[in-house]
Motif scaffolding. Structure first.
Motif, mmCIF file in Angstrom:
data_model
loop_
_atom_site.group_PDB
_atom_site.id
_atom_site.type_symbol
_atom_site.label_atom_id
_atom_site.label_comp_id
_atom_site.label_asym_id
_atom_site.label_seq_id
_atom_site.Cartn_x
_atom_site.Cartn_y
_atom_site.Cartn_z
ATOM 1 N N ASP A 33 0.828 -1.138 -0.278
ATOM 2 C CA ASP A 33 -0.134 -0.027 -0.140
ATOM 3 C C ASP A 33 0.853 1.398 0.028
ATOM 4 O O ASP A 33 2.148 1.261 -0.058
ATOM 5 C CB ASP A 33 -0.940 0.160 1.187
ATOM 6 C CG ASP A 33 -0.299 0.164 2.718
ATOM 7 O OD1 ASP A 33 0.978 0.016 2.425
ATOM 8 O OD2 ASP A 33 -0.851 0.111 3.419
ATOM 9 N N THR A 34 0.337 2.360 0.146
ATOM 10 C CA THR A 34 0.925 3.590 -0.096
ATOM 11 C C THR A 34 2.013 3.821 0.874
ATOM 12 O O THR A 34 3.019 4.394 0.836
ATOM 13 C CB THR A 34 0.018 4.847 0.062
ATOM 14 O OG1 THR A 34 -0.894 4.681 -1.099
ATOM 15 C CG2 THR A 34 0.515 6.096 0.100
ATOM 16 N N ALA A 86 1.037 6.100 -5.767
ATOM 17 C CA ALA A 86 2.290 5.854 -4.948
ATOM 18 C C ALA A 86 3.495 5.372 -5.735
ATOM 19 O O ALA A 86 4.597 5.826 -5.703
ATOM 20 C CB ALA A 86 2.155 4.805 -3.850
ATOM 21 N N CYS A 100 5.022 1.591 0.455
ATOM 22 C CA CYS A 100 5.726 2.307 -0.964
ATOM 23 C C CYS A 100 6.515 3.316 -0.426
ATOM 24 O O CYS A 100 7.713 3.596 -0.899
ATOM 25 C CB CYS A 100 4.608 2.533 -2.064
ATOM 26 S SG CYS A 100 3.964 1.030 -2.959
ATOM 27 N N ASN A 101 5.865 4.167 0.372
ATOM 28 C CA ASN A 101 6.642 5.214 0.854
ATOM 29 C C ASN A 101 7.958 4.931 1.787
ATOM 30 O O ASN A 101 8.828 5.396 1.582
ATOM 31 C CB ASN A 101 6.072 6.426 1.525
ATOM 32 C CG ASN A 101 4.934 7.069 0.675
ATOM 33 O OD1 ASN A 101 5.123 7.225 -0.644
ATOM 34 N ND2 ASN A 101 3.902 7.465 1.188
#
Ligand SMILES: [Zn+2]
Length: 292
Positions: free
Chosen positions: A208-209, A251, A212-213
């Motif tokens: 998820d975001t 993302a 990914c971050n």
């Protein structure tokens, strides 16, 4: 900036559904991808044809060639696809079907799943596929690098195994999916050395975001990738792709924007795809997007 997603999925594959539900939290449906594309100015997605005959079956020896995007009945103008090849099903009948499907405007390439199916890219089983690619002027996309299934065999998906095919078939363009990750420096050499080899930057992270971050901002997780991109020094040969549903579109865009120097964004996010996949041009004209 207009974006082309050069690598995504929209097939009834159990592993993709589970990833969407448990890791990336994307809405794995036609509506889901079209919304993410709309929100992020993605004007076209190139799907990788893939099917399994039983849930969790992929890589499936029984799947019929060509494999398509079977999660949708009909493709909207924002989606085109590559015909998926099962090397166990490449007899006369299947090759005829492949040739018939290559005449559809929306069939813009061919996809070979190295590592998932235990054959090298230079194996004679794939020679008729390369001949069709040359005749219909479509690229062949290879899965390279890590396999998203522990049943895969990595020796078949190493990027160095693409070199011989590229030399033997100079009249065909090849796209190395995932840049051969984690062997991206080898992937970079094969892209750098061969004028007919390109690479997509899809599938380099899953989740998820937030995940990914976390990976994007880690000092070391992508050190090898930054090294390889810089060594390759051919931004006109790299293509943006998401491998959706493995990660959310937004993302993934943010990650590639940070990886690639700004002066090369136009190439990586849009222009190179037009060169590698010439059949996508009418789809963009139809949508009213200016071409160069
Ligand atoms: Zn993929």
């Amino acid at each position: 900036m207009k974006i082309i997603d050069a690598h995504m999925h929209l097939s009834h594959i159990q592993e993709f559904k589970a990833t969407a539900a448990e890791k990336s939290f994307v809405d794995y449906s036609l509506d889901g991808i079209l919304k993410e594309y709309r929100d992020n100015n993605v004007v076209l997605g190139i799907g990788m044809g893939l099917t399994e005959t039983k849930p969790g079956g992929f890589p499936d020896e029984e799947a019929v060639t060509p494999m398509g995007l079977d999660l949708v009945e009909a493709l909207p103008p924002q989606l085109v696809y590559c015909l998926g090849i099962n090397p166990y099903r490449l007899g006369t009948q299947e090759l005829e079907a492949l040739e018939r499907d290559l005449q559809k405007p929306e069939a813009v390439g061919l996809k070979i799943y190295l590592g998932y199916y235990p054959f090298y890219a230079y194996d004679s089983v794939y020679q008729p596929v390369y001949e069709l690619a040359a005749a219909y002027r479509v690229p062949v996309v290879f899965h390279t690098g890590d396999t998203y299934s522990e049943r895969g065999l990595l020796k078949y998906s190493h990027p160095l195994t693409i070199d011989e095919v590229a030399v033997t078939h100079r009249n065909v363009n090849f796209m190395m999916a995932h840049f051969g990750d984690p062997w991206v420096l080898d992937g970079a050499e094969v892209v750098y050395k061969n004028r007919n080899v390109f690479a997509d930057l899809s599938g380099l992270m899953v989740g998820d975001t937030a995940n990914c971050n976390r990976l994007k901002d880690s000092p070391l997780f992508f050190a090898h990738l930054r090294h390889a991109v810089t060594y390759c020094d051919h931004y006109d040969k790299l293509l943006f792709g998401t491998d959706w549903p493995l990660a959310p579109v937004e993302a993934y865009i943010r990650f590639v924007r940070e990886l690639i120097p700004a002066e090369h964004h136009e190439d990586v996010f849009y222009r190179t795809a037009l060169n590698v996949f010439p059949k996508i041009r009418p789809f963009l004209e139809h949508e009213g997007h200016a071409l160069r």
